[in-house]
Structures are given as C-alpha cells and as structure tokens.
Design a protein around this motif. Structure first.
Motif, PDB file in Angstrom:
ATOM      1  N   THR A  39     107.188  35.472  79.083  1.00 34.15           N
ATOM      2  CA  THR A  39     106.682  36.922  79.033  1.00 34.15           C
ATOM      3  C   THR A  39     107.821  37.900  78.607  1.00 34.15           C
ATOM      4  OG1 THR A  39     105.197  36.039  80.845  1.00 34.15           O
ATOM      5  CG2 THR A  39     105.412  38.478  80.459  1.00 34.15           C
ATOM      6  N   SER A  40     109.103  37.685  79.165  1.00 31.99           N
ATOM      7  CA  SER A  40     110.311  38.590  78.369  1.00 31.99           C
ATOM      8  C   SER A  40     110.355  38.748  77.088  1.00 31.99           C
ATOM      9  CB  SER A  40     111.565  38.390  79.008  1.00 31.99           C
ATOM     10  OG  SER A  40     111.319  37.968  80.462  1.00 31.99           O
ATOM     11  N   ASP A  41     109.887  37.539  76.337  1.00 28.53           N
ATOM     12  CA  ASP A  41     109.854  37.747  74.759  1.00 28.53           C
ATOM     13  C   ASP A  41     108.810  38.872  74.554  1.00 28.53           C
ATOM     14  OD1 ASP A  41     111.926  35.562  74.725  1.00 28.53           O
ATOM     15  OD2 ASP A  41     110.187  34.106  74.757  1.00 28.53           O
ATOM     16  N   LEU A  42     107.898  38.845  75.267  1.00 30.67           N
ATOM     17  CA  LEU A  42     106.537  39.599  74.872  1.00 30.67           C
ATOM     18  C   LEU A  42     107.200  41.263  75.124  1.00 30.67           C
ATOM     19  CD1 LEU A  42     103.532  37.672  76.288  1.00 30.67           C
ATOM     20  CD2 LEU A  42     104.353  37.922  73.935  1.00 30.67           C
ATOM     21  N   HIS A  46     107.230  44.189  72.438  1.00 26.96           N
ATOM     22  CA  HIS A  46     106.538  45.365  72.711  1.00 26.96           C
ATOM     23  C   HIS A  46     107.426  46.592  73.013  1.00 26.96           C
ATOM     24  CE1 HIS A  46     102.937  42.839  74.262  1.00 26.96           C
ATOM     25  NE2 HIS A  46     103.195  42.934  72.849  1.00 26.96           N
ATOM     26  N   GLY A  47     108.659  46.486  72.602  1.00 27.18           N
ATOM     27  CA  GLY A  47     109.894  47.534  72.708  1.00 27.18           C
ATOM     28  C   GLY A  47     110.021  47.941  73.954  1.00 27.18           C
ATOM     29  N   SER A  48     109.846  46.948  75.001  1.00 27.90           N
ATOM     30  CA  SER A  48     110.090  47.505  76.517  1.00 27.90           C
ATOM     31  C   SER A  48     111.342  47.097  76.747  1.00 27.90           C
ATOM     32  CB  SER A  48     108.732  47.347  77.298  1.00 27.90           C
ATOM     33  OG  SER A  48     108.387  46.066  77.338  1.00 27.90           O
ATOM     34  N   VAL A  49     112.059  46.542  76.249  1.00 28.36           N
ATOM     35  CA  VAL A  49     113.591  46.104  76.216  1.00 28.36           C
ATOM     36  C   VAL A  49     114.370  46.900  75.753  1.00 28.36           C
ATOM     37  CG1 VAL A  49     115.120  44.024  76.919  1.00 28.36           C
ATOM     38  CG2 VAL A  49     112.529  43.867  77.237  1.00 28.36           C
ATOM     39  N   ALA A 326     101.586  30.280  68.227  1.00 27.39           N
ATOM     40  CA  ALA A 326     101.683  30.091  69.723  1.00 27.39           C
ATOM     41  C   ALA A 326     102.020  31.615  70.541  1.00 27.39           C
ATOM     42  CB  ALA A 326     102.909  29.365  69.850  1.00 27.39           C
ATOM     43  N   TYR A 327     102.553  32.758  69.894  1.00 27.48           N
ATOM     44  CA  TYR A 327     102.666  33.840  70.590  1.00 27.48           C
ATOM     45  C   TYR A 327     101.299  34.301  70.680  1.00 27.48           C
ATOM     46  CZ  TYR A 327     107.672  34.890  70.902  1.00 27.48           C
ATOM     47  OH  TYR A 327     109.195  35.023  71.325  1.00 27.48           O
TER      48      TYR A 327
END
Ligand SMILES: [Zn+2]
Ligand SMILES: [Zn+2]
Length: 344
Positions: A39-42, A46-49, A326-327
């Motif tokens: 989920t961290s990849d997502l 989404h630009g939230s990291v 897969a994503y």
C-alpha cells in the motif's frame, strides 16, 4: 534491466535501466526472484510521500539471490537466498543499537529502498548495509513463504511485540488487510485468551473466518458493542489499529478498557484528533508506528518451524512485464486480492 519507476505523482512506468552496481563496500547486489506491491507504493504513486524521489525504482517487498557483495559484507555471500528488509540501517548509531532501526541516523536510514533510492520492482536491487538489510532464507523455506518477512510481516511482528500482550488478554485488531492479517498471525503467537478482528470488507471477513476460525470477526458498526459485551473489563486489554480509515483511530481508543495499550500501526493520510478531555481518566498508553524491522531472522525461524504462514495472502501472480496490471488490481482491490506476487 526492467524497473518499475516513479516518473511523477500519478505515474509509474516500466522502463529500461542499467543493472545496479556496488557503490559502497557494505552494499550487496541482489537478483530478485519474487516481489510484491505494498500500500505504501500506492501512497508514492498518489504523491502522498513527499520524500519519494521521482526517477527511483519503486518496490520494497522482495526476496532474491545475492549476486555480488562489497568488501566489508560479512553475513551474506554470492549465491545466498535472502529476504530484503524494507529498512536501511547502519547497525551502529544510538537508535540501531537500541533496536529502533526505523530511526537510524544514516542519511539513508529508515525506509529508503523504493522511496529515496532504487527499490525492488525490478530484476536487480542494490541493498546498502547488506549485513543488516539481508537475512538468509533457510533451505526448507520457499520464496513465497519468505516474501513478506522484510515488510508487512515485520510490521505485524513488531506491532505484536510492542503491545505487551498477556495470556489473559482480549486483543482487538482493527483492519484485516495484508498488514492486519500479518499482525493477527503474530498476535496469535502470543496466545491471548481472545482475539477480535474488526473489518468492513465482506471478502476480507470471509478470508479471516476461513483461515483463522478461532478468531471472532465484527463489522465496524458492531465493534464497540461487541467489545463491551465480551470484555468484562469494559473494553479490550490491547487494541492494534491497522486500518487507517477515517474513524478507526477514534474506534481504537473507544474500544480500549481503562489502562489499555493502544498500538497505532496504520499510516493515515490526514491528522487525527486526540480528544484528551473525552479520554481523561482512561489512562491509556498509545504506541505509534512505523516498524522497527530488526526481527527478520527470528521471523524466518518461526516460518521454518511452521508457526507463521503468510502464503494464503498471495492471491495473485504476475510477471514483472505485466506489473501495471497487478497495480490496477491491487489498487482497486479487485477479484478478492490481498497480495500479489511479482515474478521478474
Ligand atoms: Zn510496505
Ligand atoms: Zn543506525
């Protein structure tokens, strides 16, 4: 080699890159044999990291075979099958020496792979501080059995470890996604009297009931009532919040009995309210994430002994060439997906 790459917020792309090289005498190069999506990849997608660096190869859940090691690497050698730790840590600073490896003071300390430096949704990865970041997989343990050791399973293990679970406890776990289930598996090792899992998705409720029949599963709307009814002390003795949804932080402390431990494993997108007047006198202890992933050797021996099995979590397999598909499946939670395995 092929590498799934963070181009800019909203866009990942499979592109060709040179094979990584040893840059430091404590590095290793690992040929990846199996990877996954977290989920961290997502969150990066989404630009939230904000600290994620455009251009890096994403992915931080993988196992592989050591291809090459730097001159100062002692614990692994070429040909070893290994798990790769999501966290990079030097093993020497104050935080590492005390087991708080998530806060290692090295410039790449903590979550760097697949965020600030190239990660593992690729054919090869360079792992800094290889003596700390790699663990040898026992011969009798398959790649699939070991796939989650360095990230989601490490998180579940750490969460159960810091939650001070006792034999007489009722433990409430909020969220039965991949990390929630890994947390459940590690809580089960502590053998508390009673475990309740709170989950909204009917597919995940079914998954928990099918695989872990001794666990009680409740819907979020029934959670408080169930916990108050089942727990003679007015709430759960230990609550682990792994969902990170809009109201789950409040649910976590509301379901806790006075003097309980509330462990926050979830990563929220938004700030959470800590309404101290409402919880005054409840005397709660809060413990907060992220994972100190330094128990991988112990986790691997528990897998070898048959005490932890995360293979039912792998619901889908894809080739690296088809990783975009897969994503799509993982992001939109299609077809009952829990975790995907990516084969380079
Ligand atoms: Zn992760
Ligand atoms: Zn350190």
């Amino acid at each position: 080699m092929l590498a799934y790459t963070y181009i800019y917020p909203g866009k990942f792309e499979l592109i060709g890159k040179p094979k990584p090289e040893i840059q430091n005498s404590r590095d290793a190069i690992v040929r990846i044999t199996l990877g996954s999506i977290c989920t961290s990849d997502l969150h990066i997608k989404h630009g939230s990291v904000p600290r994620a660096v455009p251009g890096i190869t994403v992915g931080h859940e993988m196992v592989g075979v050591v291809e090459k090691v730097g001159a100062e690497v002692r614990n692994v050698k070429a040909g070893d099958r290994v798990t790769v730790n999501v966290e990079t840590f030097c093993g020497e600073c104050f935080f590492c020496q005390n087991g708080f490896v998530n806060n290692c003071t090295d410039p790449n300390g903590g979550w760097a792979l697949g965020c600030r430096i190239d990660g593992g949704q690729a054919e090869y990865v360079r792992v800094p501080y290889a003596d700390q970041g790699l663990n040898r997989i026992p011969d009798s343990v398959s790649d699939e059995q070991a796939l989650f050791v360095g990230d989601v399973l490490a998180t579940g293990f750490w969460a159960a470890r810091i939650s001070e679970i006792k034999p007489d406890d009722t433990v409430l776990i909020i969220g039965a996604g991949p990390t929630g289930i890994c947390t459940l598996l590690c809580v089960m090792l502590k053998q508390p009297k009673h475990i309740i899992v709170c989950e909204k998705s009917p597919e995940r409720v079914r998954f928990v009931r099918e695989h872990y029949p001794s666990v009680e599963v409740v819907a979020p709307e029934d959670c408080i009532a169930t916990v108050r009814q089942k727990c003679e002390r007015g709430g759960a003795d230990v609550v682990l919040e792994v969902a990170g949804a809009k109201d789950t932080f409040r649910l976590a402390w509301e379901c806790a009995r006075p003097n309980a431990i509330v462990t926050i494993v979830a990563l929220y997108d938004k700030p959470q309210m800590l309404p101290l007047p409402d919880m005054y006198g409840k005397n709660l202890t809060f413990k907060t994430g992220g994972v100190d992933g330094c128990d991988c050797a112990e986790i691997l021996s528990l897998i070898e002994a048959g005490k932890i099995d995360t293979t039912p979590l792998i619901t889908h397999h894809y080739k690296l060439a088809d990783i975009a598909e897969a994503y799509h499946l993982f992001e939109h939670k299609l077809d009952g997906v829990i975790k995907v395995a990516i084969v380079p």
